[in-house]
Structures are given as structure tokens and as C-alpha cells.
Design a protein around this motif. Sequence first.
Motif, PDB file in Angstrom:
ATOM      1  N   ARG A  49     -59.589 -32.826  20.064  1.00 48.29           N
ATOM      2  CA  ARG A  49     -60.043 -33.860  18.907  1.00 48.29           C
ATOM      3  C   ARG A  49     -61.328 -33.390  18.402  1.00 48.29           C
ATOM      4  O   ARG A  49     -61.354 -33.410  17.052  1.00 48.29           O
ATOM      5  CB  ARG A  49     -60.330 -35.049  19.792  1.00 48.29           C
TER       6      ARG A  49
ATOM      7  N   GLU B 231     -60.335 -30.450  16.036  1.00 45.96           N
ATOM      8  CA  GLU B 231     -59.836 -31.001  14.833  1.00 45.96           C
ATOM      9  C   GLU B 231     -60.892 -31.579  13.769  1.00 45.96           C
ATOM     10  O   GLU B 231     -60.895 -31.257  12.725  1.00 45.96           O
ATOM     11  CB  GLU B 231     -58.996 -32.139  15.313  1.00 45.96           C
TER      12      GLU B 231
ATOM     13  N   ASP C 192     -63.133 -28.981  12.153  1.00 42.94           N
ATOM     14  CA  ASP C 192     -61.957 -27.662  11.385  1.00 42.94           C
ATOM     15  C   ASP C 192     -62.210 -26.488  12.387  1.00 42.94           C
ATOM     16  O   ASP C 192     -61.943 -25.408  11.855  1.00 42.94           O
ATOM     17  CB  ASP C 192     -62.738 -27.174  10.032  1.00 42.94           C
TER      18      ASP C 192
END
Length: 324
Positions: free
Chosen positions: A199, A202, A205
Motif C-alpha cells: 500500500r 502504491e 507511485d
Amino acid sequence: MVHAIRIHEHGGPEVLRWDEIEVGEPGPGQVRIRQTAVGLNYIDTYHRSGAYKLPDLPAVIGMAGSGVVEALGPDVTTLKVGDRVGYAMSIGAYAESRLIAADRLVPLPSWLDEQATAATLLQGLTAQYLLRSTYVVQPGDTILVQAAAGGVGLLLCSWARHLGATVIGTVGSEEKAELAKAHGCHHTIDYTREDFVARVKELTDGKGVPVVYDGVGKTTFIKGLDCLRPRGLMVLFGAASGAPAPLDLGLLAAKGSLYVTRPTLATYTAKREDLMASAADLFDAVKNGGVTFTVNQRFALKDTADAHRALESRATTGSTVLVP
Ligand code: NDP
């Protein structure tokens, strides 16, 4: 004679005893304070359990409190009877009244509530040195805070946001996620259900964060290294889930020339001028709205064992006060 919570041996919450003790008169450099509130901090559980062994038992544990000066040692000129004061990192706090070195006391501004200060001072000074000294958080940084809904965690979230950072916080439940968000956390991850490394990648980026603040330890430390960008800093400041296994330094090279530090508030506030500067910065951040003192649990001091059970079972959020 006054009441105090003492341990006679290390162990579980049941070793916390409500004893009567003699406090006595302050010696040179000391004052006696009547305590109006005592802070509950995770380090108290390490002192109780023996994770941090105490050399002399029985001992009054507890590291933070606030109250009113009621007697001065012969040479103390910097304080007067009746002054409102608070302190952190001075063992012996779980008592109705105590002796303490005058140079460890921070005078409290009139607008600060004594209960809130006792509950949060140690955690607040910790957030101060972690964000402003160990790693200097810059506007535009994205940072990771482990256990974001805890005492230190909420302070880190609100202060880091105020400094212009984007805050990612891990939490143990949906309620804790809501609380962390209400205190400035931009993104929450329930690390009991989700892979927090994936996470964080994510949310950044794939770049990772420049700093991880980790007071959880055993269950998060190694995985946290994978959340860092190259040359990022892992700040391991506690071990709520236990101490991590010894670190193979080769991992720091393999994962991108990382840095690791294991700081403690004791070092950062050892000099009186550092303690006072840190407290002034904290009080200013509270007064100007960037940081909130969040006291979500109150226990009578004699019921400290219940407070320890709640803290260690992850049932608390924010800070906790023990009332003498
Ligand atoms: P917290 O209020 O943050 O309580 C600990 C939190 O850790 C829990 O609420 C829980 O949140 C999380 N946690 C994750 N795994 C466990 C586990 N197995 N058992 C218990 N808790 C777990 O405590 P504090 O704010 O008082 O302290 C936070 C950390 O900071 C502690 O490790 C403490 O020792 C450290 N500290 C270090 C200082 C320093 O200078 N080095 C100074 C002050 C504190 P969740 O359910 O969301 O996972």
C-alpha cells in the motif's frame, strides 16, 4: 505517608501494588510536587515487565506527570511553592506526591490543562524530537507513521500534517483509522488485514518514503525497510509488539543504502536547554492549533493495572491519564 503504585518484582499488571510510602523533604536541587495527574506511557510496561530491568526493587514506576510545587530544596531558586509544573522521563511518577530534580521540571503555561499535559507531555516531546530533529520533516514529504492512532502516533500525524507533510499511518482497526484521519493522517492502512508495504508503494507511485517512524518494532520493523526510498531513514523508537530481531547490516545496502536509528527522548532532552526548547516548541504547536493533546482514557491511579491491561491489549487510543 502517600499512596503510590510500586512493583516489588517484574511481571504482568498484577505486580502493580497500591502501597503507602514516605516521600520526605526535598534535598539539594530537588522539589516535592503534589501530583494532580500522571501520564501512562508504553515504557511503563517495559519497566513493569522487566523488558527494561530496574536495579532496585521495590520501585515506584511511571515516567511523566504534572502537579503543583509544595516544597523546595535548600538551594532551589528557579521555582516557588504553588508553581504548576510537568515532567517526562523521570521515574517515580505513579504516586500522589514525589521528589524530583528541579531542573527536570517544565513550568506549565496557564492555558495548559494539567491532566492533558501529564498524559501527553512525554509523547509530545517525543513527537517533537522525532519530527524536528531525528529527521527534519519538510513540506512535501510523504512519511509513514506506524500505530498512527496511539499516543505518540496521533501527535505525529497532526504535527507532521501541520508541517506540510502527507502522512500515511498504519492502524489496527477501522475505528482507529477514523481517529487517525481526524488527527491529520491522510491515508490509513489496517496492517492487521492489509500488506502495508504494497500500500505504501502504491500511495507513493513506487518511490517509497524518506522516513518511517516505528514504535511497534517486532512485527513491523523489517517490512518497514521496504517502504523506504533509497537512502531513507528508519526511525525505530519503540517496541510495542516486542523487540525486533538483530539487524543484518548487509540488508541496509541491499535495500538501497538505508539508515537506521534507535533514538530515545532521554538523550534528546538530557540538557536542560534542550528540554526547555523542545517543550516550548511543543506548547507553541499546541497553542497555534497544529497539534492537539488527545486524552481518550482516564483511570484512577490505584487502578493502574487496568490501564496497563488496556494499553497492552491495543484497547487504547491517543493518550491516557492516571488520576491520583
Ligand atoms: P501507543 O498508544 O502507541 O500504544 C501502542 C500501540 O501499538 C497500540 O495501541 C497498537 O496500535 C500498536 N501495537 C501494534 N502491535 C502491538 C502489540 N503486539 N501489542 C501492543 N500494541 C501493539 O503507546 P505510546 O504512544 O505510549 O508509545 C508508542 C511507542 O513509542 C512505544 O513503543 C513506546 O515505547 C515508544 N516511545 C518511545 C520513546 C522514545 O523516545 N524512544 C518515547 C515515547 C514512546 P494498533 O492497534 O493500531 O496497532
